[in-house]
Design a protein around this motif. Sequence first.
Motif, PDB file in Angstrom:
ATOM      1  N   UNK A 322      41.542  40.685  34.902  1.00 56.44           N
ATOM      2  CA  UNK A 322      40.968  41.978  34.335  1.00 56.44           C
ATOM      3  C   UNK A 322      40.485  42.500  35.886  1.00 56.44           C
ATOM      4  N   UNK A 323      41.135  44.017  36.170  1.00 63.51           N
ATOM      5  CA  UNK A 323      41.460  45.042  36.743  1.00 63.51           C
ATOM      6  C   UNK A 323      40.187  45.199  37.349  1.00 63.51           C
ATOM      7  N   UNK A 324      38.860  44.861  37.216  1.00 68.47           N
ATOM      8  CA  UNK A 324      37.840  45.233  38.549  1.00 68.47           C
ATOM      9  C   UNK A 324      37.740  43.789  38.372  1.00 68.47           C
ATOM     10  N   UNK A 331      29.714  39.481  41.295  1.00 73.58           N
ATOM     11  CA  UNK A 331      28.137  39.328  40.741  1.00 73.58           C
ATOM     12  C   UNK A 331      28.151  37.458  40.051  1.00 73.58           C
ATOM     13  N   UNK A 332      29.051  37.126  39.439  1.00 72.14           N
ATOM     14  CA  UNK A 332      28.751  35.968  38.669  1.00 72.14           C
ATOM     15  C   UNK A 332      28.563  34.955  40.099  1.00 72.14           C
ATOM     16  N   UNK A 333      29.158  35.259  41.165  1.00 70.17           N
ATOM     17  CA  UNK A 333      28.080  34.429  42.747  1.00 70.17           C
ATOM     18  C   UNK A 333      26.859  34.690  43.105  1.00 70.17           C
ATOM     19  N   UNK A 334      26.405  36.204  42.761  1.00 66.81           N
ATOM     20  CA  UNK A 334      25.345  36.255  43.028  1.00 66.81           C
ATOM     21  C   UNK A 334      23.547  35.644  42.933  1.00 66.81           C
ATOM     22  N   UNK A 361      44.735  41.952  30.580  1.00 70.26           N
ATOM     23  CA  UNK A 361      44.433  40.938  31.551  1.00 70.26           C
ATOM     24  C   UNK A 361      45.772  41.635  32.524  1.00 70.26           C
ATOM     25  N   UNK A 362      45.537  40.618  34.446  1.00 71.92           N
ATOM     26  CA  UNK A 362      46.709  41.363  35.159  1.00 71.92           C
ATOM     27  C   UNK A 362      46.820  39.526  35.073  1.00 71.92           C
ATOM     28  N   UNK A 369      43.880  36.587  44.795  1.00 71.74           N
ATOM     29  CA  UNK A 369      43.778  36.869  45.779  1.00 71.74           C
ATOM     30  C   UNK A 369      42.662  38.011  46.421  1.00 71.74           C
ATOM     31  N   UNK A 370      42.913  38.880  44.888  1.00 73.22           N
ATOM     32  CA  UNK A 370      41.679  39.626  45.345  1.00 73.22           C
ATOM     33  C   UNK A 370      39.972  39.599  45.370  1.00 73.22           C
ATOM     34  N   UNK A 371      39.940  38.386  44.847  1.00 70.31           N
ATOM     35  CA  UNK A 371      38.363  37.535  44.253  1.00 70.31           C
ATOM     36  C   UNK A 371      37.928  37.168  45.688  1.00 70.31           C
ATOM     37  N   UNK A 372      38.575  35.956  46.409  1.00 68.64           N
ATOM     38  CA  UNK A 372      39.009  35.769  47.680  1.00 68.64           C
ATOM     39  C   UNK A 372      38.696  35.892  48.548  1.00 68.64           C
ATOM     40  N   UNK A 373      38.934  37.140  48.782  1.00 64.73           N
ATOM     41  CA  UNK A 373      39.330  39.097  49.676  1.00 64.73           C
ATOM     42  C   UNK A 373      37.681  38.780  49.740  1.00 64.73           C
ATOM     43  N   UNK A 374      37.436  39.273  48.758  1.00 64.43           N
ATOM     44  CA  UNK A 374      36.234  40.326  48.780  1.00 64.43           C
ATOM     45  C   UNK A 374      35.151  39.388  48.785  1.00 64.43           C
TER      46      UNK A 374
END
Length: 509
Positions: A322-324, A331-334, A361-362, A369-374
């Motif tokens: 999803x967009x965010x 947050x899930x990892x933490x 959704x997206x 790509x965004x999750x890995x970079x974040x």
Amino acid sequence: MLFQPINRNYHDFSIVRDKDACINCKVCIRQCAYEAHYWDESRQKVMHDNAKCVGCHRCEALCPTSALLIQKKKSEFKDNALWKPEFIKYIYKQADTGGVLLTGMGSPVGNIPVYWDKLLLDASQVTNPSIDPLREPMELKTFLGAKPVKLEFGKSKDGSPKLKTKLSPNIELNYPLMFSAMSFGSINFNLHVAMARAATELGICYNTGEGGLHKTLYQYGKNTIVQVASGRFGVHRDFLNAGAGIEIKVGQGAKPGIGGHLPGEKINEMVSGTRMVPLGSDAISPAPHHDIYSIEDLHQLIFALKEASEYRVPVSVKIAAVHNVAAIASGIVRAGADIVAIDGMRGGTGAAPGMIRDNVGIPIELALAQVDQRLRDEGIRNRASIVAAGGIRCSADVVKAIALGADAVYFATAALLAVGCTLCGKCYTGKCPWGIATNDAKLAKRQNPDVAAKKMINLVHAWGHEIEEMLGGMGLNSIESLRGNRDKLRAVGLSDTEMDILGVKHAGR
């Protein structure tokens, strides 16, 4: 008040029967689960009803004289840039039924780019020569779970090196591939047996989905990821301790924010016993987990599952793209998750509202790509593995996903295609002519677990060979060297914004 349904005349497929080739053998009648073919007693020949055809192609494939052809109906609406035929047909059907229209499998929407097709892989030439995987070692082995920031070694009593760092539990995969979640009930027992056997022989994992694990499949536990979804179907202590990993399903790509529904017609005795629901009753998963309304609640469930499994296996959290999604994943990892599984909007499913599937959704490429970079930017990438899902069609998609940051990928629709699925999208009816998304005893017999397992094994072997060839062509000898290495990707025909999100350069640069 009786009325003629508008949509009856606007079906999607037509059956073309070669009258000279047809021998009236009735094979098509026996094979069609939707009764599109029938015997006309007065004419003493096989006839068909085009309105009932769903385009599964089983009759065409099994006709002994090749007398049948299933094709798109040629009738066309007047051209209109706004009112495309699919919207017109949706309105006709809803005007007749007054209900939400369900559909299955991945989204066919054509106006949203498939970013895999816009990305190209690098190749080695002179200064960085390629590697021949047939003659040199090539490592596809993958480990899913938290990794230490560094390793510390000491010495044992005999003076040999000894690892001092305590390692977190990881799932070991021979290929960066896993069979995605398809619950027992949405697909039948024969297919679950096939996935379990294939995963075991391949040295990978399959996911139970939200329908629990039949007791006869516990023997394949080392290659099983057990899922805990909002309905908690089939979840108990033995189930949690049966697998190599536990996955909390928060969302899925085909229907983000939407719960699940398995019709009572699919709840036979085996499904009832495994899911722990009454025979013949609908199994409804609520949209939210009623014990998760914050990251703190998720943290509590993650560690409750770790306690229940005595910290022996990693815990994954599956979310929809999803967009965010990057902030959510952080947050899930933490919260303590060892694996984050991200499911893109093209993910398959047995049943989803068509409007939700195609508009919520997206794409997985952008989310991944965004999750890995974040996670890299926050310095916590080592604390969890990333698994990408939703629209993985071939080995090239797998390689591109890993270059974008995935540790491994889930695939499900491709596995079903391997055993005969034709993407007719009618899984929710329980009448799958290929014996996949059905619990009808006669139809389910069309899938032999041994044959299905062999086809899935062949598919993964083929993809594995191609992955090795692509790695070798890039001058890499291990999947680890490709993970998150976006310099091995180039874009074609994407905007600066899209390339920025993906973290790639345009081809030619």
